[in-house]
Design an enzyme around this catalytic site. Structure first.
Site: not given
Length: 279
Positions: A43, A184
């Site tokens: 991320s 994610d």
């Protein structure tokens, strides 16, 4: 066996700001991050890891946080937050939890995938090609819950890999890369330290110590690496940093303070890092 692995975890805009402060402070006190044989980014850690690996100085990443040049406004709402928590906390079983989150992410009404690619592309700046030095970018397959580590040999573009790693469930849509939908990379582990297995020395800078749901924390994963014989330094926000960061990791107004807190914490942690990582 690899000698050094650098792990950069996820944490949204505020966690990412703290991360840049840490990187700048460690670099200033003599830690040579370029000696990492591999960098694993998740991320926000994938964004800044890619830029670091492509030659952007840590000091520049930090200064851009202080000035707000890299501020990101995530479309987080109370309703989306509640839906995310409902999905992630709906089961005590890790596999069922991530499956619920993936299904919810795929069904959620969000903006188009282009929003993710546009934002990530801006954050990467001129960084378009995979770096020569090893970089692995994590993402979670939304339909299966499997963790993937993209690299230069994966056949995907760098911006695609990083966008997949940053596609926060329910806030942004899972993005399509190589014919599959990805969310994610921090959906089940904020740092994915398990991917550093086999390295002699591991430096992990992790803004959020654990993912939402019944998943292992970064500390749990670091302990397993230590049991396997690795020397591990795990850095997460201390009390002063947590106070500066606040509770909303999407609050861009907190970015400069979070970055400064990361920088100051890095100065205090420099001796511990040098003892394990070297200079």
């Amino acid at each position: 066996m690899l000698d050094r692995t650098l792990v950069l975890g996820g944490g949204g805009p505020v966690g990412g700001a703290w991360l840049t402060g840490m990187l700048a402070g460690l670099t200033e006190t003599g830690t040579d991050l370029d000696t990492a044989d591999v960098l694993i980014g998740t991320s926000a850690g994938a964004v800044f890891g890619a830029r670091l690996r492509r030659g952007t100085p840590a000091a520049e990443l930090y200064e851009r946080q202080l000035s707000g040049a890299d501020a990101v406004r995530l479309p987080v709402t109370a309703r989306r937050t509640a839906r995310f928590l409902w999905a992630a906390l709906g089961s005590r079983d890790p596999e069922r939890s991530v499956a619920r989150l993936g299904r919810t992410a795929l069904r959620a009404r969000t903006g188009p995938e282009s929003d993710v690619f546009d934002t990530v592309g801006r954050l990467l700046g001129g960084t378009r090609d995979w770096p020569e030095r090893e970089l692995r970018v994590t993402a979670v397959e939304a339909r299966t819950g499997e963790v993937e580590a993209f690299d230069a040999r994966s056949g995907v573009k760098l911006v695609e890999a990083v966008a997949a790693s940053c596609a926060v469930p329910v806030v942004w849509p899972p993005v399509t890369v190589a014919g599959r939908r990805w969310m994610d990379g921090g959906s089940r582990s904020t740092a994915n330290l398990q991917l550093a297995r086999g390295s002699r020395r591991v430096l992990a800078v992790v803004p959020i110590p654990r993912a939402v749901g019944p998943h292992p924390s970064a500390a749990d994963q670091a302990a397993r690496l230590t049991e396997d014989g690795a020397r591990v330094v795990l850095l997460s926000p201390d009390r002063d940093a947590r106070r500066a960061m606040g509770r909303d990791m999407a609050d861009t107004a907190r970015g400069p303070a979070a970055a400064r807190a990361g920088y100051e914490q890095a100065l205090r942690a420099a001796a511990e890092v040098a003892d394990t990582w070297g200079r």
